[in-house]
Design an enzyme around this catalytic site. Structure first.
Site, PDB file in Angstrom:
ATOM      1  N   HIS A  43       5.506  61.854  23.523  1.00  0.00           N
ATOM      2  CA  HIS A  43       4.344  62.700  23.846  1.00  0.00           C
ATOM      3  C   HIS A  43       4.207  63.842  22.826  1.00  0.00           C
ATOM      4  O   HIS A  43       4.803  63.798  21.747  1.00  0.00           O
ATOM      5  CB  HIS A  43       4.425  63.175  25.298  1.00  0.00           C
ATOM      6  CG  HIS A  43       4.824  62.053  26.213  1.00  0.00           C
ATOM      7  ND1 HIS A  43       3.955  61.067  26.611  1.00  0.00           N
ATOM      8  CD2 HIS A  43       6.039  61.694  26.733  1.00  0.00           C
ATOM      9  CE1 HIS A  43       4.609  60.185  27.361  1.00  0.00           C
ATOM     10  NE2 HIS A  43       5.878  60.533  27.444  1.00  0.00           N
ATOM     11  N   GLU A  80       7.743  67.212  29.828  1.00  0.00           N
ATOM     12  CA  GLU A  80       8.494  66.181  29.110  1.00  0.00           C
ATOM     13  C   GLU A  80       8.400  66.409  27.599  1.00  0.00           C
ATOM     14  O   GLU A  80       9.385  66.241  26.882  1.00  0.00           O
ATOM     15  CB  GLU A  80       7.948  64.798  29.484  1.00  0.00           C
ATOM     16  CG  GLU A  80       8.685  63.664  28.796  1.00  0.00           C
ATOM     17  CD  GLU A  80       8.107  62.299  29.111  1.00  0.00           C
ATOM     18  OE1 GLU A  80       7.149  62.223  29.916  1.00  0.00           O
ATOM     19  OE2 GLU A  80       8.605  61.305  28.542  1.00  0.00           O
ATOM     20  N   HIS A 135      12.424  60.331  25.855  1.00  0.00           N
ATOM     21  CA  HIS A 135      11.546  60.596  26.999  1.00  0.00           C
ATOM     22  C   HIS A 135      12.359  61.115  28.176  1.00  0.00           C
ATOM     23  O   HIS A 135      13.592  61.054  28.178  1.00  0.00           O
ATOM     24  CB  HIS A 135      10.845  59.296  27.439  1.00  0.00           C
ATOM     25  CG  HIS A 135       9.886  58.776  26.429  1.00  0.00           C
ATOM     26  ND1 HIS A 135       8.537  58.941  26.527  1.00  0.00           N
ATOM     27  CD2 HIS A 135      10.098  58.101  25.271  1.00  0.00           C
ATOM     28  CE1 HIS A 135       7.934  58.393  25.488  1.00  0.00           C
ATOM     29  NE2 HIS A 135       8.867  57.874  24.707  1.00  0.00           N
ATOM     30  N   GLU A 217      14.985  57.130  28.572  1.00  0.00           N
ATOM     31  CA  GLU A 217      14.493  58.019  29.631  1.00  0.00           C
ATOM     32  C   GLU A 217      15.729  58.780  30.100  1.00  0.00           C
ATOM     33  O   GLU A 217      16.606  58.220  30.751  1.00  0.00           O
ATOM     34  CB  GLU A 217      13.894  57.209  30.789  1.00  0.00           C
ATOM     35  CG  GLU A 217      12.675  56.371  30.423  1.00  0.00           C
ATOM     36  CD  GLU A 217      11.374  57.167  30.350  1.00  0.00           C
ATOM     37  OE1 GLU A 217      11.408  58.400  30.565  1.00  0.00           O
ATOM     38  OE2 GLU A 217      10.328  56.556  30.082  1.00  0.00           O
TER      39      GLU A 217
HETATM   40 ZN   LIG Z   1       7.526  59.664  28.250  1.00  0.00          ZN
END
Ligand SMILES: [Zn+2]
Length: 253
Positions: A43, A80, A135, A217
């Site tokens: 992102h 995030e 992430h 993640e």
């Molecule tokens: Zn993400």
């Protein structure tokens, strides 16, 4: 502005010896010399203000998908994108200390994005030996732990992961193992059946990669225990350490 150049030094003192623990190999030295690592901070903090741009569809081989997304956030607002930028910089520092050439896909240098296809292309064009996309998840409270996402075998349109499936699994297993060791965090209790590994065919960043690549993640931003870890600088340093050790092991295998 254009300040005048400083006057030349009268006499140059010899450089101080490196402090213990601060040793960094000269360029071209260290166990990862000659290796190229691309780090993809998931992102972009600016995506929230550029929804029209990031909602444009791009081709990911199997189908068309949003250019990028805003990413998730903790309930108190830690995003995030902030998390991924911080961990990416920590990881870069660690890998450079081992002599690697490290490139980030973006770093405060653009208002939004890049799009997922461009993120993949940056790793491909760099001829990266390993790529990691960082992430944190946004799942239900009680869902805890990290998982590493590996590319599925995809051959569709512009996507062909034939050559990267096996090395990416090796990279991902090493990252997962070292992440457990460095952070003490357990693998996800909601994805991957306790292995900390998941395989996906719907991520453009993996489908379009021609070099070994995984996503991680790191935890669930919507869980109160996980967000306490994700917002801790100490924990983020451990997370970066685990990733660095996994990548280093992969590159020196
Ligand atoms: Zn993400």
């Amino acid at each position: 502005d254009h300040p005048p150049p400083p006057p030349p030094p009268a006499r140059r003192a010899p450089p101080p010896p490196p402090a213990p623990g601060d040793a960094r190999p000269a360029p071209g030295e260290g166990p990862l010399a000659g290796k190229v690592v691309v780090i993809d901070p998931g992102h972009n903090p600016g995506n929230f203000k550029h929804t029209a741009e990031i909602n444009k569809l791009v081709d990911i081989g199997t189908n068309r998908k949003e250019c990028d997304t805003t990413g998730t956030a903790g309930n108190a607002g830690y995003t995030e994108a902030e998390f991924t930028a911080d961990v990416s910089q920590r990881l870069r520092t660690l890998l450079r200390k081992e002599g690697a050439t490290v490139k980030l896909t973006h770093e405060n240098d653009r208002p939004w994005g890049p799009c997922v296809d461009e993120r993949a292309e940056i790793g491909n064009k760099a001829g990266a030996d390993a790529v990691i996309s960082i992430h944190a998840d946004g799942s239900g409270a009680g869902n805890r732990g990290f998982h590493v996402i590996l590319p599925a075998l995809v051959k569709s349109g512009g996507a062909d992961t034939t050559k990267i499936v096996t090395p990416s699994r090796d990279l991902g297993e090493r990252v997962a193992g070292n992440f457990v060791r460095a952070t003490g965090s357990a693998p996800s209790n909601y994805v991957g059946g306790g292995t900390g590994l998941d395989v996906r065919d719907d991520l453009g960043g993996l489908n379009l990669s021609t070099v070994p690549k995984v996503f991680i993640e790191c935890g669930n931003m919507r869980d109160s225990k996980d967000i306490a870890l994700l917002t801790s600088a100490d924990w983020r340093q451990k997370a970066a350490r685990g990733m660095a050790d996994g990548i280093s092991g992969f590159l020196t295998r």
